[in-house]
Design an enzyme around this catalytic site. Sequence first.
Site, PDB file in Angstrom:
ATOM      1  N   LYS A  54       0.836  -1.203   0.000  1.00 15.11           N
ATOM      2  CA  LYS A  54       0.000   0.000   0.000  1.00 15.11           C
ATOM      3  C   LYS A  54       0.875   1.258   0.000  1.00 15.11           C
ATOM      4  O   LYS A  54       0.600   2.218  -0.714  1.00 15.11           O
ATOM      5  CB  LYS A  54      -0.934  -0.010   1.232  1.00 15.11           C
ATOM      6  CG  LYS A  54      -2.058  -1.032   1.105  1.00 15.11           C
ATOM      7  CD  LYS A  54      -2.832  -1.245   2.406  1.00 15.11           C
ATOM      8  CE  LYS A  54      -3.858  -2.356   2.234  1.00 15.11           C
ATOM      9  NZ  LYS A  54      -4.557  -2.715   3.472  1.00 15.11           N
ATOM     10  N   GLN A  98      -4.557  -1.446   9.752  1.00 17.49           N
ATOM     11  CA  GLN A  98      -4.389  -2.728   9.064  1.00 17.49           C
ATOM     12  C   GLN A  98      -4.969  -3.842   9.934  1.00 17.49           C
ATOM     13  O   GLN A  98      -4.568  -4.025  11.087  1.00 17.49           O
ATOM     14  CB  GLN A  98      -2.897  -2.972   8.769  1.00 17.49           C
ATOM     15  CG  GLN A  98      -2.637  -4.235   7.970  1.00 17.49           C
ATOM     16  CD  GLN A  98      -3.252  -4.207   6.568  1.00 17.49           C
ATOM     17  OE1 GLN A  98      -3.191  -3.204   5.867  1.00 17.49           O
ATOM     18  NE2 GLN A  98      -3.853  -5.319   6.158  1.00 17.49           N
ATOM     19  N   ASP A 121     -11.049   3.238   4.894  1.00 16.52           N
ATOM     20  CA  ASP A 121     -11.479   1.841   4.731  1.00 16.52           C
ATOM     21  C   ASP A 121     -13.003   1.730   4.777  1.00 16.52           C
ATOM     22  O   ASP A 121     -13.553   0.649   4.564  1.00 16.52           O
ATOM     23  CB  ASP A 121     -10.869   0.962   5.830  1.00 16.52           C
ATOM     24  CG  ASP A 121      -9.907  -0.068   5.279  1.00 16.52           C
ATOM     25  OD1 ASP A 121      -9.864  -0.213   4.037  1.00 16.52           O
ATOM     26  OD2 ASP A 121      -9.215  -0.729   6.069  1.00 16.52           O
TER      27      ASP A 121
END
Length: 290
Positions: A54, A98, A121
Amino acid sequence: MVATLIDGQAIATQIRQDIAHKVTSFQKQRGYAPGLAVLLIGDNPASQIYVKNKSKACEQAGIRSHVYALPATTAQGDVLEKIDALNADDRIHGILIQLPLPDSLETAAIISRIAPPKDVDGLHPQNLGLLFSGRPNLVPCTPLGCLHLIKSVMLSLEGKRAVVVGRSLLVGRPMGLLLGFEGATVVQTHSRTLNLGEECRRADILVSAVGKPGLITADHIKPGAVVIDIGTTRLTSSDGTVSLRGDVVFDEVKEVAGFLTPVPGGVGPMTIAYLLLNTLFAAEKSVAFR
Ligand code: NAP
């Protein structure tokens, strides 16, 4: 019939090039680049690889990424404090935690602490609520990427029958909602579904988000269906080689499906592309100067 592969890598590359142009314009207008903060807690090897990928993708697109690696023993309060600091930092437009987190941490409370406009997210209850009510703002990246892949091979989803296998907050449920908004009739299946094969065989669009290699066989597929394999399981062979497996038995399903995503090279690259898009979107909507 042999399915046409949906090349997520190629589609994601195109999206990322487009994002890089938009980031350049953003930077010209505002005088600073979009910024993403990633919290990596613990030493899960797969998470470390995902975060590295990422960050690299951000760098290539001109997005500033800051990785905060914290030990697995970090206390809940310290994680919340770090999120508060990032919420208050005007240089940071997106915050990503994460997942999965170490068992000692409360995932829901940590996600809920992120300021909703920075929740790239799309997992904060406010963003999930907006999605649920049909007014999506920041939407989870993987389902967005999957929808893009489906639309790349199917002009209209109206009247199609879509079956989603899995109902997690991160993937399965938002996927079902997005397909429904496009006019598909959606069946959400899960571990308690009585006859999974029968449900799947009726699907014009089948999306599997479970994490069980071999779950979806040729028997689950309607001839010509669009099959999207989100499942990603890391398998280590006796010589230590790590490989990624989807939920779908690729070699047999490709003989029946019309379109099929590979693992790797299907959904994974799209998740990263949509993380960049969500970060740019969050930055564009932010009003603060630096
Ligand atoms: P999760 O939270 O563990 O959810 C798995 C879902 O699968 C649950 O809803 C579960 O049902 C369902 N399930 C389990 N066994 C089943 C069975 N035999 N038949 C039908 N449904 C079954 O996992 P997740 O976070 O959604 O992730 C799913 C997979 O996608 C994982 O392999 C993950 O690594 C992968 N993933 C990939 C990407 C990417 O970018 N490529 C991104 C995110 C996730 P219940 O609800 O009844 O327990």
